[in-house]
Design an enzyme around this catalytic site. Structure first.
Site, PDB file in Angstrom:
ATOM      1  N   GLY A   1       2.692  -4.607   9.003  1.00 55.08           N
ATOM      2  CA  GLY A   1       2.725  -3.231   9.414  1.00 55.08           C
ATOM      3  C   GLY A   1       1.502  -2.276   8.591  1.00 55.08           C
TER       4      GLY A   1
ATOM      5  CB  CYS B   1      -1.803  14.909 -22.402  1.00 54.21           C
ATOM      6  SG  CYS B   1      -0.340  15.198 -21.522  1.00 54.21           S
TER       7      CYS B   1
ATOM      8  CB  CYS C   1      -0.282  15.522 -17.890  1.00 60.95           C
ATOM      9  SG  CYS C   1      -0.983  17.027 -18.336  1.00 60.95           S
TER      10      CYS C   1
ATOM     11  CD  GLN D   1      -2.456  -1.027   2.723  1.00 62.91           C
ATOM     12  OE1 GLN D   1      -3.462  -0.499   3.068  1.00 62.91           O
ATOM     13  NE2 GLN D   1      -1.828  -1.998   3.567  1.00 62.91           N
ATOM     14  CG  ASN D   2       4.006   1.163   2.441  1.00 67.18           C
ATOM     15  OD1 ASN D   2       2.965   1.335   2.962  1.00 67.18           O
ATOM     16  ND2 ASN D   2       4.987   0.616   3.106  1.00 67.18           N
ATOM     17  CB  VAL D   3       3.247   5.983  -2.264  1.00 66.17           C
ATOM     18  CG1 VAL D   3       1.711   5.494  -2.706  1.00 66.17           C
ATOM     19  CG2 VAL D   3       3.356   6.898  -1.320  1.00 66.17           C
ATOM     20  CG  ASP D   4       7.791   3.812   1.151  1.00 71.32           C
ATOM     21  OD1 ASP D   4       7.767   3.693   2.367  1.00 71.32           O
ATOM     22  OD2 ASP D   4       8.250   2.702   0.514  1.00 71.32           O
TER      23      ASP D   4
ATOM     24  CB  SER E   1      -4.166   0.426  10.416  1.00 69.75           C
ATOM     25  OG  SER E   1      -4.412   1.068   9.274  1.00 69.75           O
TER      26      SER E   1
ATOM     27  CG  HIS F   1      -2.773   2.539  -2.042  1.00 69.67           C
ATOM     28  ND1 HIS F   1      -2.857   2.548  -0.496  1.00 69.67           N
ATOM     29  CD2 HIS F   1      -3.748   2.105  -2.292  1.00 69.67           C
ATOM     30  CE1 HIS F   1      -3.493   1.730  -0.031  1.00 69.67           C
ATOM     31  NE2 HIS F   1      -4.553   1.300  -1.316  1.00 69.67           N
TER      32      HIS F   1
HETATM   33  C1  BV8 Z   1     -11.448   2.909  -3.525  1.00 68.99           C
HETATM   34  C2  BV8 Z   1      -1.718   6.903  -1.452  1.00 68.99           C
HETATM   35  C3  BV8 Z   1     -13.407   2.704  -4.921  1.00 68.99           C
HETATM   36  C4  BV8 Z   1      -1.850   8.138  -1.269  1.00 68.99           C
HETATM   37  C5  BV8 Z   1      -3.340   5.940  -0.123  1.00 68.99           C
HETATM   38  C6  BV8 Z   1     -15.260   0.211   1.708  1.00 68.99           C
HETATM   39  C7  BV8 Z   1     -15.044  -0.135   0.279  1.00 68.99           C
HETATM   40  C8  BV8 Z   1     -14.338   0.409  -0.660  1.00 68.99           C
HETATM   41  C9  BV8 Z   1     -13.756   1.405  -0.338  1.00 68.99           C
HETATM   42  C10 BV8 Z   1     -13.952   2.220   0.937  1.00 68.99           C
HETATM   43  C11 BV8 Z   1     -14.750   1.383   1.834  1.00 68.99           C
HETATM   44  N1  BV8 Z   1     -14.920   2.331   2.875  1.00 68.99           N
HETATM   45  C12 BV8 Z   1     -14.243   3.500   2.782  1.00 68.99           C
HETATM   46  C13 BV8 Z   1     -13.752   3.454   1.514  1.00 68.99           C
HETATM   47  C14 BV8 Z   1     -12.885   4.669   0.958  1.00 68.99           C
HETATM   48  C15 BV8 Z   1     -11.246   4.388   1.222  1.00 68.99           C
HETATM   49  C16 BV8 Z   1     -11.188   3.876   2.517  1.00 68.99           C
HETATM   50  O1  BV8 Z   1     -10.812   2.772   2.664  1.00 68.99           O
HETATM   51  N2  BV8 Z   1     -11.280   4.818   3.394  1.00 68.99           N
HETATM   52  C17 BV8 Z   1     -10.798   4.217   4.737  1.00 68.99           C
HETATM   53  C18 BV8 Z   1      -9.992   5.483   5.328  1.00 68.99           C
HETATM   54  C19 BV8 Z   1     -11.769   3.721   5.421  1.00 68.99           C
HETATM   55  N3  BV8 Z   1     -10.727   3.748  -0.047  1.00 68.99           N
HETATM   56  C20 BV8 Z   1     -10.533   4.345  -1.111  1.00 68.99           C
HETATM   57  O2  BV8 Z   1     -11.071   5.555  -1.359  1.00 68.99           O
HETATM   58  C21 BV8 Z   1      -9.716   3.421  -1.961  1.00 68.99           C
HETATM   59  N4  BV8 Z   1     -10.494   3.586  -3.209  1.00 68.99           N
HETATM   60  O3  BV8 Z   1     -11.975   2.199  -2.558  1.00 68.99           O
HETATM   61  O4  BV8 Z   1     -12.009   3.139  -4.631  1.00 68.99           O
HETATM   62  C22 BV8 Z   1     -13.818   3.232  -6.415  1.00 68.99           C
HETATM   63  C23 BV8 Z   1     -14.143   2.479  -7.375  1.00 68.99           C
HETATM   64  C24 BV8 Z   1     -14.475   2.953  -8.315  1.00 68.99           C
HETATM   65  C25 BV8 Z   1     -14.582   4.427  -8.675  1.00 68.99           C
HETATM   66  C26 BV8 Z   1     -14.297   5.251  -7.494  1.00 68.99           C
HETATM   67  C27 BV8 Z   1     -13.883   4.496  -6.251  1.00 68.99           C
HETATM   68  C28 BV8 Z   1      -8.290   4.149  -2.385  1.00 68.99           C
HETATM   69  C29 BV8 Z   1      -7.630   4.035  -0.986  1.00 68.99           C
HETATM   70  C30 BV8 Z   1      -6.210   4.462  -1.153  1.00 68.99           C
HETATM   71  C31 BV8 Z   1      -5.875   5.760  -0.476  1.00 68.99           C
HETATM   72  N5  BV8 Z   1      -4.417   6.146  -0.635  1.00 68.99           N
HETATM   73  N6  BV8 Z   1      -2.294   6.282  -0.162  1.00 68.99           N
HETATM   74  C32 BV8 Z   1      -0.559   8.623  -0.286  1.00 68.99           C
HETATM   75  O5  BV8 Z   1       0.126   8.059   0.313  1.00 68.99           O
HETATM   76  O6  BV8 Z   1      -0.428   9.913   0.226  1.00 68.99           O
HETATM   77  S1  BV8 Z   1      -4.155   5.113   1.319  1.00 68.99           S
HETATM   78  C33 BV8 Z   1      -2.748   5.276   2.641  1.00 68.99           C
HETATM   79  O7  BV8 Z   1      -3.456   4.272   3.794  1.00 68.99           O
HETATM   80  C34 BV8 Z   1      -1.665   4.545   2.490  1.00 68.99           C
HETATM   81  O8  BV8 Z   1      -1.435   4.021   1.233  1.00 68.99           O
HETATM   82  C35 BV8 Z   1      -1.298   3.600   3.413  1.00 68.99           C
HETATM   83  O9  BV8 Z   1      -0.402   2.543   3.171  1.00 68.99           O
HETATM   84  C36 BV8 Z   1      -2.702   3.305   3.637  1.00 68.99           C
HETATM   85  C37 BV8 Z   1      -3.049   2.275   4.771  1.00 68.99           C
HETATM   86  O10 BV8 Z   1      -2.519   2.638   5.887  1.00 68.99           O
HETATM   87  P1  BV8 Z   1      -1.534   1.732   6.643  1.00 68.99           P
HETATM   88  O11 BV8 Z   1      -0.313   1.346   5.547  1.00 68.99           O
HETATM   89  O12 BV8 Z   1      -2.124   0.639   7.340  1.00 68.99           O
HETATM   90  O13 BV8 Z   1      -0.656   2.783   7.514  1.00 68.99           O
HETATM   91  P2  BV8 Z   1      -1.416   3.060   9.104  1.00 68.99           P
HETATM   92  O14 BV8 Z   1      -0.655   4.345   9.542  1.00 68.99           O
HETATM   93  O15 BV8 Z   1      -2.790   3.076   8.989  1.00 68.99           O
HETATM   94  O16 BV8 Z   1      -1.166   1.821   9.936  1.00 68.99           O
HETATM   95  C38 BV8 Z   1       0.388   1.498  10.202  1.00 68.99           C
HETATM   96  C39 BV8 Z   1       0.417  -0.007  10.806  1.00 68.99           C
HETATM   97  O17 BV8 Z   1       1.663  -0.171  11.031  1.00 68.99           O
HETATM   98  C40 BV8 Z   1      -0.266   0.183  12.168  1.00 68.99           C
HETATM   99  O18 BV8 Z   1      -1.134  -0.983  12.235  1.00 68.99           O
HETATM  100  C41 BV8 Z   1       0.917  -0.002  13.146  1.00 68.99           C
HETATM  101  O19 BV8 Z   1       0.865  -0.717  14.302  1.00 68.99           O
HETATM  102  C42 BV8 Z   1       1.862  -0.901  12.374  1.00 68.99           C
HETATM  103  N7  BV8 Z   1       3.393  -0.557  12.719  1.00 68.99           N
HETATM  104  C43 BV8 Z   1       4.033   0.787  13.000  1.00 68.99           C
HETATM  105  N8  BV8 Z   1       5.229   0.463  13.199  1.00 68.99           N
HETATM  106  C44 BV8 Z   1       5.358  -0.706  13.019  1.00 68.99           C
HETATM  107  C45 BV8 Z   1       4.333  -1.463  12.692  1.00 68.99           C
HETATM  108  N9  BV8 Z   1       4.022  -2.686  12.341  1.00 68.99           N
HETATM  109  C46 BV8 Z   1       5.405  -3.426  12.238  1.00 68.99           C
HETATM  110  N10 BV8 Z   1       6.438  -2.878  12.628  1.00 68.99           N
HETATM  111  C47 BV8 Z   1       6.652  -1.699  12.826  1.00 68.99           C
HETATM  112  N11 BV8 Z   1       7.827  -1.035  13.022  1.00 68.99           N
HETATM  113 ZN    ZN Z   2       0.027  17.099 -20.473  1.00 73.01          ZN
END
Ligand code: BV8
Ligand code: ZN
Length: 256
Positions: free
Chosen positions: A190, A134, A131, A105-108, A192, A123
């Site tokens: 890693g 285009c 763009c 899910q990471n973009v890094d 949530s 993601h």
């Molecule tokens: C879509 C890019 C449909 C941008 C990101 C139900 C069904 C379908 C969709 C939805 C739904 N309910 C809601 C939705 C909409 C939404 C969604 O899910 N919202 C959530 C908030 C409820 N989903 C979407 O919009 C998706 N699109 O469904 O489209 C559609 C179909 C047709 C037409 C139109 C639409 C798109 C989702 C993508 C969003 N973009 N990233 C950017 O990065 O800037 S998501 C973003 O969250 C990142 O990519 C990130 O990776 C991702 C998930 O978060 P995590 O990676 O889990 O990170 P987080 O901080 O939450 O957790 C970290 C975890 O690591 C923790 O558990 C922690 O304990 C643990 N941890 C910490 N340190 C460590 C560790 N574990 C191990 N070792 C460690 N050291």
């Molecule tokens: Zn262009």
């Protein structure tokens, strides 16, 4: 909650050792030990905004300069970070198993820097821009000035990531579904497990019989349904899992 111990890790390694096809889904937590802030952890706020408020098409239409400031600050920080032992362990797992599909899910881009091939980026990638008018797309590890414009048509460029409310790239989703369909085990590392549709993937894999393992420092909505959990930092646990695997069957490794 007790941290995973060696016995648990060795037990899991024995179970995985005989498998041919394993997949891994990673989230921001796997990059945490590289110094990259997670989304929902204590460091998940950006200038008081949550990612969900800034990483949307509406936010970009409303204030593209604010959204580009969000992405450029992350680019600036990412230029200085390196993959951590968990990323390198993923690359070793890819060499260990006949099929090891890495879905992130990471973009890094840190998995690629650690040597992982064919990374399935659900993601998108923060180093890609495209763009808004285009089909022009560019990729480069750099910080961009202000609101960058397309050299072909002059329109505004946007980050090549999937924002909330946007569909995932069809090809990435299809590759992920193929990986989930064939895997005998799935490692969920890693994340949530709240962002859809990635959060449903472990359930899909489990439905076809895969053994699901969660690696996380805390609890998630996935924790109770996982078949096994290794609690602790991925940068510590993953290398131990690879060492345990390699010591069970040292001469494994995909024939390249
Ligand atoms: C879509 C890019 C449909 C941008 C990101 C139900 C069904 C379908 C969709 C939805 C739904 N309910 C809601 C939705 C909409 C939404 C969604 O899910 N919202 C959530 C908030 C409820 N989903 C979407 O919009 C998706 N699109 O469904 O489209 C559609 C179909 C047709 C037409 C139109 C639409 C798109 C989702 C993508 C969003 N973009 N990233 C950017 O990065 O800037 S998501 C973003 O969250 C990142 O990519 C990130 O990776 C991702 C998930 O978060 P995590 O990676 O889990 O990170 P987080 O901080 O939450 O957790 C970290 C975890 O690591 C923790 O558990 C922690 O304990 C643990 N941890 C910490 N340190 C460590 C560790 N574990 C191990 N070792 C460690 N050291
Ligand atoms: Zn262009």
């Amino acid at each position: 909650m007790l941290a995973a111990n060696r016995t648990q890790i060795e037990q899991l390694a024995r179970r995985l050792a005989g498998m041919r096809s394993v997949c891994c889904l990673t989230g921001a937590g796997i990059s945490a030990e590289s110094g990259v802030p997670t989304f929902r952890g204590a460091d998940g706020l950006w200038r008081g905004h949550r990612a969900e408020q800034v990483a949307t098409p509406e936010a970009f239409a409303r204030d593209s300069a604010l959204v580009w400031a969000f992405y450029n600050e992350r680019r600036q920080r990412l230029l200085k970070v390196k993959p951590n032992p968990a990323h390198f362990a993923c690359a070793r797992l890819q060499r260990y198993f006949e099929h090891f599909d890495l879905i992130t899910q990471n973009v890094d881009g840190l998995h690629q820097l650690a040597g992982c091939a064919d990374v399935i980026e659900l993601h998108g990638n923060i180093w890609t821009v495209r763009c808004t008018e285009c089909a022009r797309q560019m990729h480069g590890r750099c910080v961009l000035d202000g609101d960058p414009v397309c050299t072909d048509c002059g329109a505004l460029l946007r980050p090549g990531v999937v924002w909330f409310g946007e569909p995932l790239p069809t090809s990435a989703l299809q590759r992920a579904q193929q990986a989930l369909a064939r895997c005998q085990a799935m490692l969920v590392v890693g994340t949530s497990s709240v962002v859809q549709p990635a959060a449903s993937m472990a359930g899909w894999a489990q439905q076809q019989g895969a053994f699901v393992v969660e690696v996380n420092i805390g609890n998630t909505p996935q924790s109770d349904t996982a078949d096994a959990r290794l609690v602790g930092p991925a940068g510590v646990i993953f290398p131990q899992l690879v060492e345990a695997l390699e010591s069970t069957q040292p001469n494994r490794g995909r024939q390249h």
